[in-house]
Design a protein around this motif. Structure first.
Motif, short mmCIF file in Angstrom:
data_model
loop_
_atom_site.label_atom_id
_atom_site.label_comp_id
_atom_site.label_asym_id
_atom_site.label_seq_id
_atom_site.Cartn_x
_atom_site.Cartn_y
_atom_site.Cartn_z
N GLY A 58 -21.53 40.37 -45.22
CA GLY A 58 -20.84 39.26 -44.56
C GLY A 58 -19.35 39.52 -44.44
O GLY A 58 -18.92 40.59 -44.01
N THR A 59 -18.56 38.55 -44.85
CA THR A 59 -17.09 38.70 -44.76
C THR A 59 -16.48 39.04 -46.12
O THR A 59 -15.28 38.86 -46.34
CB THR A 59 -16.44 37.39 -44.23
N SER A 60 -17.31 39.55 -47.03
CA SER A 60 -16.80 39.95 -48.35
C SER A 60 -15.89 41.17 -48.22
O SER A 60 -15.88 41.85 -47.18
CB SER A 60 -17.96 40.28 -49.29
N LEU A 61 -15.15 41.47 -49.29
CA LEU A 61 -14.27 42.63 -49.31
C LEU A 61 -15.04 43.89 -48.95
O LEU A 61 -16.13 44.13 -49.46
CB LEU A 61 -13.67 42.80 -50.71
N LEU A 62 -14.46 44.69 -48.07
CA LEU A 62 -15.12 45.92 -47.64
C LEU A 62 -14.06 46.91 -47.18
O LEU A 62 -13.21 46.58 -46.36
CB LEU A 62 -16.10 45.64 -46.50
N LYS A 90 -23.47 27.27 -51.99
CA LYS A 90 -23.68 28.56 -52.69
C LYS A 90 -25.16 28.82 -52.90
O LYS A 90 -25.96 27.89 -53.01
CB LYS A 90 -22.98 28.56 -54.04
N MET A 91 -25.48 30.12 -53.00
CA MET A 91 -26.85 30.51 -53.39
C MET A 91 -26.77 31.90 -53.99
O MET A 91 -25.84 32.65 -53.75
CB MET A 91 -27.79 30.50 -52.18
N VAL A 92 -27.75 32.22 -54.84
CA VAL A 92 -27.82 33.55 -55.45
C VAL A 92 -28.79 34.38 -54.62
O VAL A 92 -29.93 33.97 -54.38
CB VAL A 92 -28.28 33.48 -56.92
N CYS A 93 -28.32 35.55 -54.17
CA CYS A 93 -29.15 36.43 -53.34
C CYS A 93 -29.47 37.70 -54.13
O CYS A 93 -28.59 38.25 -54.77
CB CYS A 93 -28.41 36.81 -52.07
N VAL A 111 -27.54 43.72 -58.88
CA VAL A 111 -28.86 43.43 -58.31
C VAL A 111 -28.89 42.06 -57.64
O VAL A 111 -29.79 41.75 -56.87
CB VAL A 111 -29.99 43.50 -59.38
N ASP A 112 -27.91 41.21 -57.96
CA ASP A 112 -27.83 39.92 -57.27
C ASP A 112 -26.36 39.53 -57.09
O ASP A 112 -25.47 40.05 -57.75
CB ASP A 112 -28.61 38.82 -58.00
N ASN A 113 -26.13 38.63 -56.16
CA ASN A 113 -24.77 38.20 -55.82
C ASN A 113 -24.76 36.71 -55.55
O ASN A 113 -25.73 36.16 -55.02
CB ASN A 113 -24.27 38.92 -54.56
N VAL A 114 -23.66 36.06 -55.89
CA VAL A 114 -23.48 34.67 -55.49
C VAL A 114 -22.90 34.67 -54.07
O VAL A 114 -21.85 35.26 -53.83
CB VAL A 114 -22.53 33.92 -56.44
N CYS A 115 -23.63 34.07 -53.14
CA CYS A 115 -23.18 34.00 -51.75
C CYS A 115 -22.73 32.58 -51.43
O CYS A 115 -23.27 31.61 -51.98
CB CYS A 115 -24.30 34.41 -50.79
N ALA A 116 -21.74 32.46 -50.55
CA ALA A 116 -21.23 31.14 -50.18
C ALA A 116 -20.81 31.17 -48.72
O ALA A 116 -20.57 32.24 -48.15
CB ALA A 116 -20.05 30.76 -51.06
#
Length: 285
Positions: free
Chosen positions: A241-245, A282-285, A268-273
């Motif tokens: 998404g628009t996360s740091l890259l 928010k959700m955990v993916c 293995v998982d990330n908090v997405c918002a």
């Protein structure tokens, strides 16, 4: 590896500039976690108890110097006043916060210090020349002190005026926090106990690539966290998404994933918002 520490300096009656890391998380003017201030207290208290005149310098957040409007907004947002207030509650001596980074007000505050007192200078990044290690700025800041102590472990890798420029001009030594970190790193790198798992965070792969390179040679596993993990995830074909890259480092990340042979471990998982906000969905993916 023997390093000169603050205990090796004769500090009584001397003006001692200490580069600390007071880049604390805040919500408005409220500090939400004062751990970085607390971690610097052993060095600060040692100097106070040994009758030094303690001049503290730190950055806080980032200041955009390219756009005048953003510059002023960033300065207002990253004012060190709240840090000075909290520090005053944690030490048993007078703390004077000076809201400028140069000039008569700062010089007067330093000149009027008594032994065992503290002056906290305004955010070093208010100065455009800080991140460029401007020699004129470093010379000016160095003129405020007699000795320099490096205790900002989170910033020692940066060649800035307050971290590299000043110690090139003054007798210097490590503070207790940096000494502890150097000792721990030295033990981990030179005589590691196995199984040896290294955890690396931070925003940029480019800042840490030499560290990753060295750790892959000695560690059994290297866990990648923080914003830099997203560059590795994209290298594996993921979407962030628009996360740091760091788009220009994706190919490099691919190389390291191949070279690591399973040693590099990603989240293995990330908090997405849907926004960078506490109110976001928010959700955990």
């Amino acid at each position: 590896m023997a390093k000169r520490t603050v205990k090796d300096l004769d500090v009584a009656g001397k003006r001692v500039i200490v580069r600390v890391d007071f880049n604390v998380p805040r919500k408005g003017d409220e500090i939400t976690n004062d751990n970085r201030i607390v971690q610097a207290l052993p060095t600060i208290n040692y100097l106070v108890e040994n009758k030094a005149k303690v001049i503290l310098m730190s950055h806080l957040g980032k200041v955009n110097h390219k756009d005048p409007e953003k510059t002023e907004a960033d300065k207002a947002k990253n004012n060190m006043a709240c840090v000075g207030k909290r520090l005053g509650e944690l030490v048993d001596t007078k703390v004077t916060f000076v809201p400028v980074t140069r000039g008569e007000e700062l010089e007067k505050a330093v000149a009027e210090m008594n032994d065992g007192e503290i002056v906290l200078m305004q955010n070093t990044r208010y100065e455009k020349g800080e991140s460029k290690n401007d020699p004129e700025l470093a010379k000016y800041w160095a003129s405020l002190g007699d000795l320099f102590v490096e205790d900002a472990f989170g910033s020692v890798h940066r060649a800035h005026a307050s971290t590299a420029g000043i110690p090139s001009l003054l007798p210097n030594a490590l503070g207790f926090l940096v000494e502890k970190e150097v000792s721990m790193l030295e033990k981990a790198v030179k005589t590691p106990e196995h199984p040896f798992v290294a955890i690396i965070g931070g925003a940029k792969v480019s800042d840490k690539i030499a560290v990753i390179d060295n750790l892959l040679k000695i560690a059994d596993k290297v866990l990648i966290g923080g914003g830099m993990a997203y560059t590795f995830m994209v290298a594996q074909g993921g979407k962030v998404g628009t996360s740091l890259l760091e788009e220009d480092k994706v190919e490099l990340a691919k190389e390291y994933l191949a070279k690591a042979g399973g040693k590099l471990v990603l989240p293995v998982d990330n908090v997405c918002a849907d926004a960078f906000s506490e109110e976001a969905n928010k959700m955990v993916c």
